[in-house]
Each structure stands twice: as C-alpha cells, then as structure tokens.
Motif scaffolding. Structure first.
Motif, PDB file in Angstrom:
ATOM      1  N   ARG A  14       0.614  -0.997  -0.008  1.00  0.00           N
ATOM      2  CA  ARG A  14       0.190   0.394   0.220  1.00  0.00           C
ATOM      3  C   ARG A  14       1.226   1.316   0.450  1.00  0.00           C
ATOM      4  O   ARG A  14       0.742   2.433  -0.388  1.00  0.00           O
ATOM      5  N   LYS A  15       1.955   1.363   1.023  1.00  0.00           N
ATOM      6  CA  LYS A  15       2.577   1.889   0.657  1.00  0.00           C
ATOM      7  C   LYS A  15       3.425   2.712  -0.700  1.00  0.00           C
ATOM      8  O   LYS A  15       3.790   4.007  -0.652  1.00  0.00           O
ATOM      9  N   ALA A  16       3.765   1.830  -1.522  1.00  0.00           N
ATOM     10  CA  ALA A  16       4.171   1.578  -2.733  1.00  0.00           C
ATOM     11  C   ALA A  16       3.475   1.974  -3.550  1.00  0.00           C
ATOM     12  O   ALA A  16       3.340   2.852  -4.311  1.00  0.00           O
ATOM     13  N   LEU A  17       2.542   1.509  -3.459  1.00  0.00           N
ATOM     14  CA  LEU A  17       0.987   2.589  -4.939  1.00  0.00           C
ATOM     15  C   LEU A  17       1.550   3.580  -3.593  1.00  0.00           C
ATOM     16  O   LEU A  17       0.403   5.146  -5.004  1.00  0.00           O
ATOM     17  N   THR A  18       1.206   3.656  -2.856  1.00  0.00           N
ATOM     18  CA  THR A  18       0.522   5.421  -2.830  1.00  0.00           C
ATOM     19  C   THR A  18       1.817   6.385  -3.174  1.00  0.00           C
ATOM     20  O   THR A  18       1.608   7.677  -3.668  1.00  0.00           O
ATOM     21  N   ARG A  19       3.058   6.282  -3.041  1.00  0.00           N
ATOM     22  CA  ARG A  19       4.131   7.189  -3.171  1.00  0.00           C
ATOM     23  C   ARG A  19       3.513   7.237  -5.189  1.00  0.00           C
ATOM     24  O   ARG A  19       3.635   7.789  -5.789  1.00  0.00           O
ATOM     25  N   ILE A  20       2.878   6.461  -6.674  1.00  0.00           N
ATOM     26  CA  ILE A  20       2.778   5.839  -7.207  1.00  0.00           C
ATOM     27  C   ILE A  20       1.524   7.553  -7.201  1.00  0.00           C
ATOM     28  O   ILE A  20       1.368   8.367  -8.393  1.00  0.00           O
ATOM     29  N   TYR A  21       0.498   7.183  -6.390  1.00  0.00           N
ATOM     30  CA  TYR A  21      -0.946   8.115  -6.808  1.00  0.00           C
ATOM     31  C   TYR A  21      -1.354   9.103  -6.370  1.00  0.00           C
ATOM     32  O   TYR A  21      -1.702  10.147  -6.653  1.00  0.00           O
ATOM     33  N   SER A  22       0.090   8.945  -5.187  1.00  0.00           N
ATOM     34  CA  SER A  22       0.002  10.129  -4.729  1.00  0.00           C
ATOM     35  C   SER A  22       0.974  11.613  -5.480  1.00  0.00           C
ATOM     36  O   SER A  22       1.568  12.183  -5.347  1.00  0.00           O
ATOM     37  N   SER A  23       1.861  10.836  -6.790  1.00  0.00           N
ATOM     38  CA  SER A  23       3.370  11.699  -7.313  1.00  0.00           C
ATOM     39  C   SER A  23       2.508  12.860  -8.496  1.00  0.00           C
ATOM     40  O   SER A  23       1.632  12.276  -8.815  1.00  0.00           O
ATOM     41  N   PRO A  24       2.997  14.100  -8.723  1.00  0.00           N
ATOM     42  CA  PRO A  24       2.531  14.693  -9.437  1.00  0.00           C
ATOM     43  C   PRO A  24       2.797  14.157 -10.439  1.00  0.00           C
ATOM     44  O   PRO A  24       2.092  14.748 -11.774  1.00  0.00           O
ATOM     45  N   ASN A  25       3.365  13.430 -11.130  1.00  0.00           N
ATOM     46  CA  ASN A  25       3.849  12.460 -12.572  1.00  0.00           C
ATOM     47  C   ASN A  25       2.394  11.859 -12.648  1.00  0.00           C
ATOM     48  O   ASN A  25       1.794  11.826 -14.066  1.00  0.00           O
ATOM     49  N   LEU A  26       2.028  11.162 -11.947  1.00  0.00           N
ATOM     50  CA  LEU A  26      -0.234  11.065 -11.839  1.00  0.00           C
ATOM     51  C   LEU A  26      -0.752  11.512 -12.808  1.00  0.00           C
ATOM     52  O   LEU A  26      -1.197  12.676 -11.951  1.00  0.00           O
ATOM     53  N   LEU A  27      -1.227  10.856 -14.382  1.00  0.00           N
ATOM     54  CA  LEU A  27      -2.232  11.819 -14.820  1.00  0.00           C
ATOM     55  C   LEU A  27      -3.569  10.773 -15.064  1.00  0.00           C
ATOM     56  O   LEU A  27      -4.653  11.971 -15.122  1.00  0.00           O
ATOM     57  N   GLN A  28      -3.773   9.666 -14.956  1.00  0.00           N
ATOM     58  CA  GLN A  28      -4.771   9.717 -14.707  1.00  0.00           C
ATOM     59  C   GLN A  28      -4.902   7.365 -13.804  1.00  0.00           C
ATOM     60  O   GLN A  28      -4.122   7.023 -13.922  1.00  0.00           O
ATOM     61  N   LEU A  29      -6.448   8.239 -13.430  1.00  0.00           N
ATOM     62  CA  LEU A  29      -6.073   7.101 -12.213  1.00  0.00           C
ATOM     63  C   LEU A  29      -7.658   6.371 -12.547  1.00  0.00           C
ATOM     64  O   LEU A  29      -8.838   6.894 -12.396  1.00  0.00           O
TER      65      LEU A  29
END
Length: 414
Positions: free
Chosen positions: A142-157
């Motif tokens: 969950r921590k690894a996923l949090t790192r991705i979906y909290s990144s400013p690079n993420l545009l699409q979820l």
C-alpha cells in the motif's frame, strides 16, 4: 537506413507498441532502434498473479521460486532496472490486479517483488487498479502504491471493481495526486457509503472528522462513472468534504447505469458549466430504474460540443424524440453543440417508440439558430424482440426536413 530521420522511425515504431516480440527484434538492429523500441517495450507493466501459474499448492515461502514460474519475468525486470536505471523512467502505465481466489498467502509471495518494482518507478502517469481489496494488501505494498498515486506525474487513475472498507481510504487514493486529470470509477464498493451520505445530509459538516478533508480540490478534466449506485456516487463527487476533487472543472463526463434522472439532472446543473463532451448510458434493464420523472436540462452546459445518449433510460413512457427535445428546448442562447448521437431501443409498440410528431419537434428544435454550429445528428435504432420487427428508415428520415436540408442527419438500424 541512415538517411531516414529518427522521427520517422519513431512514428513507425508506434504501430508496434503492443507487439513486444517485434519490438524486441527491432531493438537488436542498432543502437538508435534500441532506444526507440524500448520506449514502447517498457511502457506498461501488468502486475497480476494468474491462477494457472501454480503447479501445486504452496507450502512454504522458501520454495516459491520453483512453483511461481510467472515471477521470473518480474525478477528479470528488477535485474534490468538495476543494470540500467533509466528503464524505470520508461514505465509509464501500471496495472495491478488482485484475484481473491488466490488467497492471502499466495498474494503475499507476489507482493514482495511487486513492491520492489513499484518502489523503483518514478514517472508513472497511468495507474489501473483492478479487483483490489484494499484491506487485503500488505502495508509495504500500500505504501508503494501511495507513492505512485500521490506523485505529481500521475495523470490518469482507473479503479475497476475495487472494494474499500472505509470511505477515507478511497478518498486518499483519488485525492493525493495534484496533477490528476482523468479518473475512472467502475463498480467501486465502499462499505457504508450510502449511509454516510444520508448522515451528511442530515448533520452537514458534523461528519467531516470521519473523512479525509482536503484544502484544495484537484481539478479533473475527464470523469468516468460506471456503477449501479449512480445517486450515491453523484452525491459523493459533489461533497466537498468526502471528495477532494473539483468535478466542476470536468470537460468530458461519462455516466453509465443512469437509473435516476432527477439526480443526474441535479449533478449536471451543479457541475456542467465546463462540460464539452457528455456520454450517458441507460441501465441494462428498465426494471432497475428508480426515478424517470422530469428530464435532464442541458441549458446548464454552455460549452457542450458533443452529446451521446445510449438507451434513453428516462424514455420508458415517452417517445425518445420527445425526450431529447426536452433536454435541449431550454437552450435559448447561441450554443456550441456540434454532434448529437442517440441510440434508442424500440421495445414497445411502434406507435409509442416512433411518434412522428415528437421526432419532427426534435427536428424543429435542432433547426433553431441557437444550434447553428451543429454539424452532425445521428440516430441508431435497435429493435427489441418485444417491439416492431422492422422499421421504415426513409419514413423516419422524412421527419427531419430541416436537418436533411442541411445534410446533417444520419439514421441507421443496428
């Protein structure tokens, strides 16, 4: 081949973006081709545990290497990234699929290497979570996923068939990325969401402490909602305490399983000021409709350019043509609408589904000067087994003299 510009080669490679064997072969030709091919080769990674990968029941974690053959490809990816760290920056799309049939022990074995890879990724712009049960994931994963979906690079979820035991868990997932532009919520289950919304309506801000609050609501550009609880989710998306997103900034809206006309109309009135594309789908069965009173007023969408309606769920007792007219008749100022697509299923007697007077009224409505920018109006008719066996398309087209004169009308049977 040296005389071919690299931009042309890159364009050709784009056609093979989903063909990894071909990309692997192209990457062996020369250095420049290798650089172009690996951009597509490593573009997306799918983290999933296929049930067929197990040759016998897992007994201990120590012997997982011999049983989980599929993990070898992830081990190779880790080795490649360790040898060439730039590869991690080429991975832009990540898909994670959790299968509840695996059991928690088998998933935990896979989590170890999945977490390792996710921790190396820096430039993911698309994250897809499928069949995720949030409470079944390990803390490190969950921590690894949090790192991705909290990144400013993420545009699409994109969330498909996921389960969250608490509303604030969902709120954190969708609200942590400051750059999020596209959000898909497809058949998401949240424990007690409907009850929580009812309590919020009764007690207002008193429940704000139960959910994650955000001082800034991230502006979305595209929103996709596919669910059988359309009323609850539309209420959730409008709630400034529960939902940390600014849905009033959405340009493209896709609503599926629309079973309540009034709730959908209220949502569009509140958030439709920036809509440029609107697509709505009827529920698969008319028996699940909860409210068909009223209509959807599109006068609250002053920037709408593209309208697509599938099934017309609010036309159970009305002619579809009359229903669309009601949606558009309140527009009184110059409107940018360019395309209208209507798919309707004639399920009753032909006289009810094909009321020529109401279809002619739609023609007159669209022929008004306020719709001067209209470029295309398309109607697709499907015939149900309980409806008429055939339809005269030429007679149907004759009900649109104004649109026919402007060559804007397309009518076909499906």
């Amino acid at each position: 081949m040296r005389d071919i510009p690299q931009e042309v080669i890159d364009h050709i490679f784009d056609y093979f973006r989903d063909d990894k064997p071909t990309l692997a072969a192209l990457g062996l030709v020369c250095w420049s081709w290798n650089q172009s091919s690996r951009v597509h080769f490593f573009h997306s990674v799918d983290f999933a545990v296929p049930l067929s990968s197990y040759t016998r029941p897992l007994k201990t974690r120590a012997d997982h290497a011999g049983q989980l053959v599929f993990l070898k490809k992830y081990e190779r990816l880790v080795a490649i990234i360790n040898r060439k760290p730039v590869v991690a920056s080429l991975i832009r799309e990540v898909r994670v699929t959790y299968d509840s049939e695996l059991g928690s022990s088998r998933w935990r074995v896979s989590e170890l290497i999945f977490t390792c890879i996710l921790g190396m990724l820096e430039r993911v712009h698309t994250l897809r979570l499928c069949q995720i049960q949030w409470t079944q994931l390990g803390a490190s994963f969950r921590k690894a996923l949090t790192r991705i979906y909290s990144s400013p690079n993420l545009l699409q979820l994109e969330l498909y068939n996921c389960y969250f035991s608490r509303t604030k868990d969902l709120t954190r997932v969708i609200g942590y990325s400051p750059g999020l532009k596209v959000l898909t919520l497809a058949f998401i289950r949240v424990e007690g969401l409907s009850f929580l919304l009812e309590e919020r309506a009764l007690h207002g801000e008193a429940l704000s402490t139960h959910c994650l609050s955000s001082s800034r609501r991230a502006p979305l550009k595209k929103l996709v909602v596919e669910t059988t609880m359309i009323v609850a989710w539309l209420s959730f998306l409008q709630d400034p305490v529960l939902c940390p997103l600014d849905v009033s900034s959405v340009n493209e809206l896709y609503l599926s399983q629309v079973d309540d006309v009034q709730a959908t109309n209220q949502y569009i009135q509140a958030t439709g000021s920036n809509l440029e594309s609107l697509e709505m789908w009827a529920p698969s069965s008319p028996e699940v409709l909860t409210c068909t009173q009223g209509t959807i007023d599109l006068s609250y969408t002053p920037k709408l350019r593209r309208l697509q309606i599938y099934g017309l769920p609010w036309s159970v007792n009305l002619c579809p043509g009359g229903c669309v007219t009601k949606m558009l008749e309140n527009i009184s100022t110059l409107h940018p609408l360019e395309e209208v697509f209507v798919l309707t299923n004639i399920v009753k007697k032909q006289s009810e589904g094909l009321d020529w007077i109401k279809w002619r009224a739609l023609d007159e409505c669209l022929a008004r000067p306020v719709f001067h920018s209209l470029k295309k109006f398309e109607v697709v008719i499907t015939l149900a087994s309980s409806g008429p066996k055939c339809i005269d398309l030429e007679e149907f087209k004759n009900q649109f003299p104004a649109l026919n004169a402007r060559r804007l009308l397309t009518v076909r049977r499906q």
